[in-house]
Write a protein that holds these residues in place. Structure first.
Motif, PDB file in Angstrom:
ATOM      1  N   GLU A 183       0.825  -1.198   0.000  1.00  0.00           N
ATOM      2  CA  GLU A 183       0.000   0.000   0.000  1.00  0.00           C
ATOM      3  C   GLU A 183       0.864   1.255   0.000  1.00  0.00           C
ATOM      4  O   GLU A 183       0.564   2.248  -0.672  1.00  0.00           O
ATOM      5  CB  GLU A 183      -0.935  -0.007   1.213  1.00  0.00           C
ATOM      6  N   SER A 184       1.961   1.204   0.754  1.00  0.00           N
ATOM      7  CA  SER A 184       2.822   2.383   0.839  1.00  0.00           C
ATOM      8  C   SER A 184       3.397   2.737  -0.535  1.00  0.00           C
ATOM      9  O   SER A 184       3.588   3.908  -0.858  1.00  0.00           O
ATOM     10  CB  SER A 184       3.946   2.129   1.831  1.00  0.00           C
ATOM     11  N   THR A 195       0.799   4.567  -2.409  1.00  0.00           N
ATOM     12  CA  THR A 195       0.660   5.915  -1.852  1.00  0.00           C
ATOM     13  C   THR A 195       1.704   6.856  -2.434  1.00  0.00           C
ATOM     14  O   THR A 195       1.394   7.945  -2.911  1.00  0.00           O
ATOM     15  CB  THR A 195       0.809   5.882  -0.319  1.00  0.00           C
ATOM     16  N   ARG A 223       1.061   7.681  -6.010  1.00  0.00           N
ATOM     17  CA  ARG A 223       0.010   8.704  -6.171  1.00  0.00           C
ATOM     18  C   ARG A 223       0.580  10.096  -5.938  1.00  0.00           C
ATOM     19  O   ARG A 223       0.292  11.040  -6.669  1.00  0.00           O
ATOM     20  CB  ARG A 223      -1.141   8.425  -5.187  1.00  0.00           C
ATOM     21  N   GLU A 224       1.402  10.204  -4.915  1.00  0.00           N
ATOM     22  CA  GLU A 224       2.023  11.503  -4.641  1.00  0.00           C
ATOM     23  C   GLU A 224       2.885  11.958  -5.821  1.00  0.00           C
ATOM     24  O   GLU A 224       2.862  13.129  -6.219  1.00  0.00           O
ATOM     25  CB  GLU A 224       2.871  11.415  -3.370  1.00  0.00           C
TER      26      GLU A 224
END
Lengths: 255, 255
Positions: free
Chosen positions: A127-128, A131, A134-135
């Motif tokens: 998941e990280s 994340t 996405r950033e």
DNA sequence: GCCATACCGTGGTCTTACCAGTTGGCCCCC
DNA sequence: GGGGGCCAACTGGTAAGACCACGGTATGGC
């Protein structure tokens, strides 16, 4: 093929002098007999043990130091280092100084690593990772009008793709390669402007890669990424032709 | 930061000895004062001109040779080379060697390079490449019952696949990687026998790769190669489990 | 004219000595 | 008795001179 073997066979392999010493140290380092952090014995003694003179031993040590494998410090001794990609800077400087056409070839290696990385990422991404991706996507979008920052954001995204594979090897090879590509980009920074249509396309393209990775479908993400590279390549060629008269200068900010 | 400057300032920059010489040669090479193909003046004379001893000069030359910038040949002299990516092989060997559980991770890089290589080979492979691949194929078939020779033939085939891409970068990275894999194979040579069904499959599998390359369809050859690796991987796992009690020992001769 | 050999220039190595930083212990002074 | 400075013994860094081994070339004999 075996030449008249020497009467004074010094000790081991056929190699002598520098080659022998280098091969010996190389073997010890690769086998793990000598490990990072270890301190080599003094030059004088080591030279005696290997049956060579000190200057020759020093040549071998310098060679290893050049590869970043060991670090020689006066008064302290010679310690084994864990080589990192920072050593490549010296090398790439020389490579780029003379042959600028190497980028195309290196690009192939980059595509290779990255495509395999995203496939692995399909299995291992956490998941990280998503994340951070996405950033990075947001940053690409935000810096779409800035050539330099945009290029960095672009690069960061691809870097994160490789990170998501959680493979130290792929990561090492990739960072070395991308270092070279980054340098070449900086070197020829007679920036060709990115066309407006291209900018919009860039954001969308990276987003598609992200979506594909989300689906965790290896084939799909691989192909999406390859398309991305193909378009970037085509775009680069077009720019090169347009700007043919002043220099064979691609731009930064394409992939 | 400038330390108490020496009274006996030898000639130019603050550096002395090795650093001075290396910096000087580096400058000459990057400036283009010395160009690829040029032949450096003799060590003895050069040492005098630079105001250093010959061993020190030799250390610098070895360092440059390690970077692939120059080539030192006994009796001939030292000539400036056009550095290529082949040096990366030496470097990667050291970098990758010191990551803990190499094989699985490095294998990913191998797959990466090889799959990209066959794709490139679809565009660039020449008749001679196919000829050599056919020969390698025949050798695989001929040595199917010999563990060692069979493994070598197998390796040779894959090597030729990469050669067919005609990319120096891919070739360099691949050779570094395969070198490591070969080492690990040798290290754990408690050979698990290859099952008879597997042997027949091996020949057929490589032939399929060859056929796919013949069609010059990038997607197809990529996938065929990936299947080949996947099956090899699966087979390796099975063997590892069967022989789990004595060691986590894969065999050689699978891919 | 051709071939073999001697010569010369090149890198490859060894030896020995001394220079230069680092460290750590010892001694002297406080 | 404790702390600070000095000295000695490491370490790598450099120098000078000699010799060996290899490659090319020139020169001699054939």
């Amino acid at each position: 093929m075996e030449e008249t073997l020497r009467i004074t066979r010094p000790d081991e392999a056929g190699a002598k002098g520098f080659d022998k010493v280098f091969a010996f140290l190389r073997e010890q380092l690769l086998n793990g007999t000598i490990r990072p952090g270890d301190r080599l014995i003094a030059e004088r003694e080591l030279a005696v043990q290997l049956g060579v003179s000190r200057p020759v031993l020093r040549e071998a040590l310098r060679a290893l130091a050049m590869l970043g494998v060991v670090e020689i410090r006066q008064g302290m001794g010679t310690v084994v280092r864990r080589p990192d990609v920072s050593v490549l800077g010296e090398f790439f400087t020389f490579v780029l100084a003379q042959q600028s056409d190497i980028t195309d070839d290196v690009m192939q290696a980059r595509i290779a690593i990255e495509c395999q990385a995203v496939r692995l990422a399909c299995q291992r991404a956490m998941e990280s990772d998503f994340t951070r991706l996405r950033e990075a996507l947001a940053r690409i979008e935000a810096t779409i009008d800035e050539p330099v920052a945009g290029g960095l954001a672009d690069f960061a995204f691809h870097q994160l793709l490789v990170e998501a594979a959680h493979s130290a090897t792929l990561r090492s090879v990739y960072s070395a390669i991308s270092d070279l590509l980054t340098r070449s980009h900086i070197a020829r920074r007679e920036v060709v402007r990115v066309s407006p249509e291209m900018r919009a396309h860039l954001v969308e393209d990276h987003r598609r890669i992200y979506i594909a990775l989300l689906s965790r479908d290896e084939r799909q993400v691989d192909e999406t990424l390859r398309e991305h590279f193909a378009i970037g390549h085509e775009f680069r060629l077009r720019n090169a032709m347009e700007a043919a008269r002043r220099a064979p200068a691609p731009q930064e900010n394409t992939e």
